[in-house]
Every structure is written in C-alpha cells, then in structure tokens.
Design an enzyme around this catalytic site. Structure first.
Site, short mmCIF file in Angstrom:
data_model
loop_
_atom_site.label_atom_id
_atom_site.label_comp_id
_atom_site.label_asym_id
_atom_site.label_seq_id
_atom_site.Cartn_x
_atom_site.Cartn_y
_atom_site.Cartn_z
N CYS A 115 9.62 -1.36 3.61
CA CYS A 115 8.32 -0.70 3.59
C CYS A 115 8.51 0.81 3.67
O CYS A 115 9.31 1.28 4.49
CB CYS A 115 7.48 -1.18 4.78
SG CYS A 115 5.83 -0.47 4.83
N LEU A 116 7.79 1.54 2.83
CA LEU A 116 7.88 3.00 2.84
C LEU A 116 7.44 3.57 4.19
O LEU A 116 7.83 4.68 4.54
CB LEU A 116 7.02 3.59 1.71
CG LEU A 116 7.47 3.23 0.29
CD1 LEU A 116 6.44 3.72 -0.73
CD2 LEU A 116 8.85 3.79 -0.01
N HIS A 146 2.01 -8.10 0.96
CA HIS A 146 2.49 -7.01 1.83
C HIS A 146 1.45 -5.88 1.87
O HIS A 146 1.12 -5.36 2.93
CB HIS A 146 3.85 -6.54 1.29
CG HIS A 146 4.43 -5.34 1.96
ND1 HIS A 146 5.59 -5.38 2.71
CD2 HIS A 146 4.04 -4.03 1.98
CE1 HIS A 146 5.87 -4.17 3.17
NE2 HIS A 146 4.95 -3.32 2.73
N GLU A 147 0.91 -5.53 0.68
CA GLU A 147 -0.10 -4.44 0.61
C GLU A 147 -1.42 -4.86 1.26
O GLU A 147 -2.07 -4.05 1.93
CB GLU A 147 -0.34 -4.01 -0.84
CG GLU A 147 0.89 -3.61 -1.65
CD GLU A 147 1.81 -2.65 -0.96
OE1 GLU A 147 1.36 -1.90 -0.06
OE2 GLU A 147 3.00 -2.64 -1.29
N HIS A 166 -1.27 -4.23 4.88
CA HIS A 166 -1.51 -2.82 5.23
C HIS A 166 -3.01 -2.55 5.38
O HIS A 166 -3.43 -1.84 6.30
CB HIS A 166 -0.95 -1.88 4.16
CG HIS A 166 0.51 -1.60 4.27
ND1 HIS A 166 1.09 -1.02 5.39
CD2 HIS A 166 1.53 -1.79 3.40
CE1 HIS A 166 2.39 -0.87 5.18
NE2 HIS A 166 2.69 -1.34 3.98
N GLY A 215 5.03 -0.76 -4.42
CA GLY A 215 3.61 -0.89 -4.09
C GLY A 215 3.20 0.19 -3.10
O GLY A 215 4.07 0.83 -2.50
N GLN A 217 -1.47 3.68 3.91
CA GLN A 217 -0.20 4.39 4.13
C GLN A 217 -0.32 5.90 3.89
O GLN A 217 0.51 6.66 4.38
CB GLN A 217 0.89 3.82 3.20
CG GLN A 217 1.28 2.41 3.55
CD GLN A 217 2.27 1.85 2.57
OE1 GLN A 217 1.91 1.39 1.49
NE2 GLN A 217 3.55 1.89 2.90
#
Ligand code: GNR
Ligand code: NI
Length: 175
Positions: free
Chosen positions: A91-92, A133-134, A137, A46, A51
């Site tokens: 997480c990236l 999760h997204e 963000h 995702g 981000q």
C-alpha cells in the site's frame, strides 16, 4: 495537473469514512487527473481519494503492465462476490510493508463514471484484489488491519525504523 501528497499510516485521517460524490463537475475531473498523476508517479496500481485526504467515494485502478488502462470508479459498491484468494499486498500509505491478505476471488461491482453514468463490471485477478483494497480505504480500513496484533506491532516498528533511516539519509546529504 498536480502530484498530491499521500497520507501514511498511522495518520488518523486514513480512518475517515468517505462520503458519496454528488457533483459530477469540472472540479471532480481535475481531482481525477491529479489522482492519476499521483498514482502513476508513485507507481501504484490503485489509489483511493482517502489516501490524498479527500474523503469522497472515488477510486482509481490501472493494473496493466503498460500503465495505459486507467479505470475510474465513483460511488463504488460490491454487489456480488465469490470464492476466496490470498495475495501479497502492499500500500502506498504503508510504504515498504508487504503481507498476505485473503479476499473474494471474483466480484461484481457497480459504480458511476466521471459523467455520472452508472455501470456494472465483473472483476477477477489483480483487478478484483485492488478494487477491494481501494474500497477498504474508502471505509477507513488498511490491509495491515487484517494482520495479527503481533504482526501489526512489527509493521509499526519497521515503519519507525524506516523513517529514522530516512531522516539520517537526508541529513547526511547536506554536506
Ligand atoms: O500499488 C499497489 N499495489 C498493490 C498490490 C497488491 C494489492 C493491492 C495493491 S494497491 C497499491 C496501491 C495502493 O495503496 N492503493 O490504495
Ligand atoms: Ni492502499
């Protein structure tokens, strides 16, 4: 197409609250393409616009093994949720860190597609975990915010150590 830079914790720009998308135009289409390229090249399941330092309510998901089931959610909302489930998240924007997070097990969501059409979906499993999760963000929240203060301190230390090691490695490569 362009591979975009991903912001990393503790970058304060990750704390920005995203604003609704109003223009469903060619620029938005290009941003979506660039974000997919970025997500697939980073091997993420995702990616939220936050981000890549774009503070619009836009997130992408592809939880398929085959990496060929892209989903786009614009101006997303969770309208119903039930149950709770714990999953190990990464997480990236927090590279190399993994921790258990508890979230709703099943959710009903609404969103718009790239043409501006509204739709609703029911999500569960990894798709539901990733969506929540997204969504976090887009509100400026990271999964590490849910950890105890002690664990958050360990995360900061580990990231510092990883970054020092990276600098050492790239310096060594010059000879
Ligand atoms: O690639 C990702 N994997 C992942 C694993 C468990 C729970 C959430 C995620 S999302 C993450 C990509 C990312 O950072 N999206 O914001
Ligand atoms: Ni993330």
């Amino acid at each position: 197409m362009a591979n975009l830079d991903i912001l990393e914790f503790p970058d304060p720009r990750l704390r920005t609250v995203a604003r609704p998308v109003e223009a469903f135009d060619a620029d938005l289409g290009r941003l979506i393409n660039d974000m997919f390229e970025t997500m697939y090249s980073a091997q993420g399941i995702g990616l939220a616009a936050t981000q890549v330092n774009i503070h619009k309510q836009l997130l992408l998901i592809d939880v398929s093994e085959t990496r060929d089931q892209p989903h786009v959610y614009i101006n997303p909302q969770v309208i119903e949720s039930e149950g709770s489930e714990t999953c190990e998240e990464g997480c990236l924007s927090v590279p190399g860190i993994y921790a258990e997070v508890s979230r709703a097990e099943k959710i009903r969501i609404s969103a718009q597609d790239p043409a501006g059409n509204s739709f609703e979906e029911e999500l569960d499993g990894m798709h539901a975990v990733c969506f929540q999760h997204e969504m976090d963000h887009l509100k400026g929240t990271l999964f590490v915010d849910y950890l105890s203060p002690l664990k958050q301190r360990m995360v900061r230390k580990k990231l510092e150590k990883q970054r020092k090691q990276e600098i050492k490695n790239t310096t060594g490569n010059r000879i």
